[in-house]
Scaffold this active site. Structure first.
Site, mmCIF file in Angstrom:
data_model
loop_
_atom_site.group_PDB
_atom_site.id
_atom_site.type_symbol
_atom_site.label_atom_id
_atom_site.label_comp_id
_atom_site.label_asym_id
_atom_site.label_seq_id
_atom_site.Cartn_x
_atom_site.Cartn_y
_atom_site.Cartn_z
ATOM 1 N N PHE A 119 -23.325 68.750 32.578
ATOM 2 C CA PHE A 119 -23.371 67.326 32.914
ATOM 3 C C PHE A 119 -22.855 66.538 31.726
ATOM 4 O O PHE A 119 -22.913 67.016 30.591
ATOM 5 C CB PHE A 119 -24.813 66.910 33.231
ATOM 6 N N GLN A 240 -25.830 50.703 33.328
ATOM 7 C CA GLN A 240 -24.880 51.803 33.415
ATOM 8 C C GLN A 240 -24.014 51.673 34.666
ATOM 9 O O GLN A 240 -24.533 51.467 35.764
ATOM 10 C CB GLN A 240 -25.644 53.114 33.489
ATOM 11 N N HIS A 242 -21.767 53.845 36.948
ATOM 12 C CA HIS A 242 -21.462 55.251 37.215
ATOM 13 C C HIS A 242 -19.974 55.344 37.536
ATOM 14 O O HIS A 242 -19.470 54.558 38.333
ATOM 15 C CB HIS A 242 -22.300 55.766 38.383
ATOM 16 N N LEU A 252 -23.005 56.872 45.925
ATOM 17 C CA LEU A 252 -22.768 57.689 44.734
ATOM 18 C C LEU A 252 -22.191 59.072 45.051
ATOM 19 O O LEU A 252 -22.631 59.749 45.966
ATOM 20 C CB LEU A 252 -24.088 57.889 43.987
ATOM 21 N N GLU A 255 -22.192 63.119 39.338
ATOM 22 C CA GLU A 255 -21.445 63.660 38.215
ATOM 23 C C GLU A 255 -21.421 65.187 38.282
ATOM 24 O O GLU A 255 -20.557 65.840 37.693
ATOM 25 C CB GLU A 255 -22.178 63.207 36.945
ATOM 26 N N HIS A 353 -25.206 51.384 38.456
ATOM 27 C CA HIS A 353 -25.992 52.556 38.832
ATOM 28 C C HIS A 353 -27.404 52.568 38.259
ATOM 29 O O HIS A 353 -28.353 52.968 38.925
ATOM 30 C CB HIS A 353 -25.239 53.792 38.332
ATOM 31 N N ARG A 398 -27.538 55.832 29.232
ATOM 32 C CA ARG A 398 -28.321 57.012 29.620
ATOM 33 C C ARG A 398 -27.401 58.193 29.937
ATOM 34 O O ARG A 398 -26.364 58.023 30.560
ATOM 35 C CB ARG A 398 -29.138 56.701 30.877
#
Ligand SMILES: Cc1cc2nc3c(=O)[nH]c(=O)nc-3n(C[C@H](O)[C@H](O)[C@H](O)COP(=O)(O)OP(=O)(O)OC[C@H]3O[C@@H](n4cnc5c(N)ncnc54)[C@H](O)[C@@H]3O)c2cc1C
Length: 587
Positions: A119, A240, A242, A252, A255, A353, A398
């Site tokens: 990730f 954040q 995304h 979404l 990731e 996000h 994050r």
């Protein structure tokens, strides 16, 4: 009018991952624990988490908790509190094994151990090479986690108040938190829930943006209640984006797709992340990838007829891997983007996000607010965990999979702190006579308002102002104009009206009450962002492109009253290891 009172040892507002982990701790300790949720607990936004939960289990290759800590500090762009980060990363393996023992159905490796995928920003050996640290249940990790925690709570006799909306905090003369007022949606009746300790786990507030991956219920209610009660909100400038929301839909795409080998392409078919992050490439941290995408689109290398998105290619992974590890993603791409990723790439854009800021807490889940000279004074009886809280482990940005971890680690530690507090304070503190007056006045205002503003219109205005003025790239002019506009919109929030005045299941009233929370979050975001004259993590300013540690390595505190800001130092003292010194952040 007298408002009925119900009494508990502990009241938890929020039935997502953080609320349920805390509730489990309290119920298993034999305490009389109520969990309130606007929706059935397993419909909380945690259910939508896809990619995974991080822990340095080292099931695929060597991994260590201090490497995880290093990545998290670096990911936070040195705004995270290093004591809290150490606490979380050290506890991670234990927290994941605990979930496994609770029955969470993790994917498995050949040897039977928990499956882990790479990730963004998670590296081995202090940032050198990508490591597989995200423990996953296909692309439905949050779903599995939330159902597991819910079932454990049923077993532990937690009392659920489903489709109840908390309205306001109740504090006594000393400022201690002793309960909340709440609306039972089915009847429209208001109650006082009186408790020895209260925890907020109300989740995120992504609905202040027009384009968001967040659920409709993510309206920042906990933050609104805190702001109205005169307490501060921390680091609200950091949101954040995304990199991979479905273009036009916001839904979404995890990731984990890039973790499994998916890549981003511009209109020339170029894998542009190789230019921006030569080592981590498509798996650089989210702020870095989102900005790179925004630059590609801005410079005319976007895709589609409006050149307004880029493409996420994963067909080279093959149908077997896509169907096995990313089945939900395939379904989302077909439904929301009209493409089957086995054959064609998915159109994606950076989308709001996650909220890095929130209600200030320490790593024990205790809410803190400056009092006199003490910038870290505890608010007695008050706790917060999960996305609504700012511990602060995520700092200015994050890392993916660190939120699910944050929920269980800090949900549990907040639960433990509450158990200790209730042991030492076994009596309910008396309720002031006016405990429900503030909430009743808000409701009465709404009932009696004539010629007011439409809730839908005002919500849309908030979302447009925030979207335009607090996006991926920011400048002084854009932010200052945003502050002016949001303060104008705030006046309208005080004049909203609803046509339907019925009591039973009146969703119009609920949406009007949510608007009072959205506006607090939106104001905090713009005012805090306008003031921070540097770029750090997700807060990227064209006019101040560099990070300025001398002046700005500090947490912002926003007070709703007069939209005032103060600051407090970042915790640069980890619990047991050496301080991780600031460096330039490159991937
Ligand atoms: C689409 C998506 C995918 C994600 N994927 C990942 C991932 O793979 N890994 C990862 O680590 N993170 C991921 N995240 C982030 C992570 O899922 C969230 O930060 C986290 O789940 C939030 O959990 P929570 O317990 O704080 O709140 P939530 O799960 O949002 O729950 C909030 C609860 O509060 C209740 N509530 C709110 N207001 C009130 C009120 N006024 N009265 C009563 N109840 C109230 C709600 O009903 C709900 O029960 C993802 C987020 C999204 C949006």
């Amino acid at each position: 009018m007298t408002v009925p009172v119900r009494r508990f040892d502990a009241v938890i507002v929020g039935g997502g991952g953080a609320g349920l982990r805390a509730a489990l701790q309290l119920s298993e300790a034999g305490l009389n624990t109520a969990v309130l949720s606007k929706v059935f607990p397993t419909r909380s936004h945690t259910v939508a988490a896809q990619g995974g939960i991080s822990a340095s289990l080292g099931n695929v290759q060597e991994d260590r908790w201090d490497w995880h800590m290093y990545d998290t500090v670096k990911g936070s762009d040195w705004l995270g509190d290093q004591d809290a980060i150490e606490f979380m990363c050290r506890k991670a393996p234990e927290a994941v094994i605990e979930l496994e023992h609770f029955g969470m159905p993790f994917d498995r490796l050949e040897n039977g151990k928990i499956y882990q995928r790479p990730f963004g920003g998670h590296m081995a050996d202090f940032g050198k090479t990508p490591v597989q640290r995200a423990c996953a249940v296909a692309d439905r990790t949050g779903h599995a986690m939330l159902h597991t925690l819910y079932q454990r709570n049923v077993r532990a006799n937690t009392q659920f108040f489903v489709e109840w909306m908390a309205l306001d905090l109740i504090r006594n003369e000393d400022g201690d938190v002793i309960g909340v007022t709440a609306l039972e949606m089915e009847t429209g009746d208001v109650f006082i829930l009186h408790a020895k300790a209260v925890l907020f786990a109300t989740g995120g507030a992504g609905r202040i943006f027009a384009a968001s991956t967040n659920a409709f219920i993510n309206t920042g209610d906990g933050l609104g209640m805190v702001a109205r009660a005169g307490l501060p909100l921390e680091d609200m400038e950091f949101w954040q984006f995304h990199p991979t929301g479905v273009a036009g839909a916001g839904v979404l795409i995890t990731e984990g797709v890039r973790g499994e080998g998916g890549i981003l392409l511009n209109c020339n078919g170029e894998r542009f992340m190789e230019r921006y992050a030569p080592t981590a490439k498509d798996l650089a941290s989210r702020d870095v990838v989102s900005r790179a995408m925004a630059v590609e689109i801005f410079e005319g290398r976007g895709c589609g007829k409006n050149k307004d998105h880029v493409l996420l290619k994963l067909d080279h992974l093959g149908p077997d891997k896509i169907n096995d590890k990313l089945p939900g993603i395939r379904e989302i791409a077909i439904k929301f983007a009209g493409v089957d990723p086995i054959k064609d790439p998915i159109p994606v854009v950076p989308t709001c996000h996650y909220m890095m800021g929130g209600i200030p807490t320490n790593y024990k889940g205790e809410v803190i607010a400056p009092k006199g000279d003490d910038v870290e004074a505890k608010v007695e009886g008050f706790y917060a965990a999960g996305e609504c809280a700012c511990a602060s482990v995520h700092g200015a940005n994050r890392l993916g999979t660190n939120s699910l971890l944050d929920l269980v680690v800090f949900g549990k530690s907040a639960g433990d702190s509450m158990i200790e507090f209730i042991k030492q304070n076994p009596e309910l503190k008396p309720l002031p006579a006016n405990a429900a007056d503030f909430s009743m006045a808000r409701l009465a205002r709404l009932e009696n308002q004539v010629d007011g503003e439409s809730v839908d219109d005002v919500r849309r205005e908030i979302q447009q102002v925030v979207q335009r003025h607090a996006g991926v790239f920011r400048t002084q002019d854009v932010l200052a104009e945003g502050v002016t506009q949001i303060l104008e919109v705030a006046k309208k929030v005080g004049r909203t009206t609803i046509k339907d005045k019925s009591k039973v299941w009146n969703t119009a009233r609920i949406e009007a009450l949510e608007l009072d929370n959205l506006i607090e979050v939106a104001k905090a975001t713009l005012v805090s962002a306008e003031a921070r004259k540097e770029s750090r993590g997700a807060h990227a300013r064209d006019d101040y492109p560099d990070r300025h540690d001398d002046e700005w390595m500090k947490h912002t505190l926003f007070y709703s009253e007069a939209n005032r800001l103060t600051y407090k130092p970042v915790h640069n003292q980890p619990l047991s290891v050496d301080y991780i010194k600031p460096q330039k952040r490159v991937y």
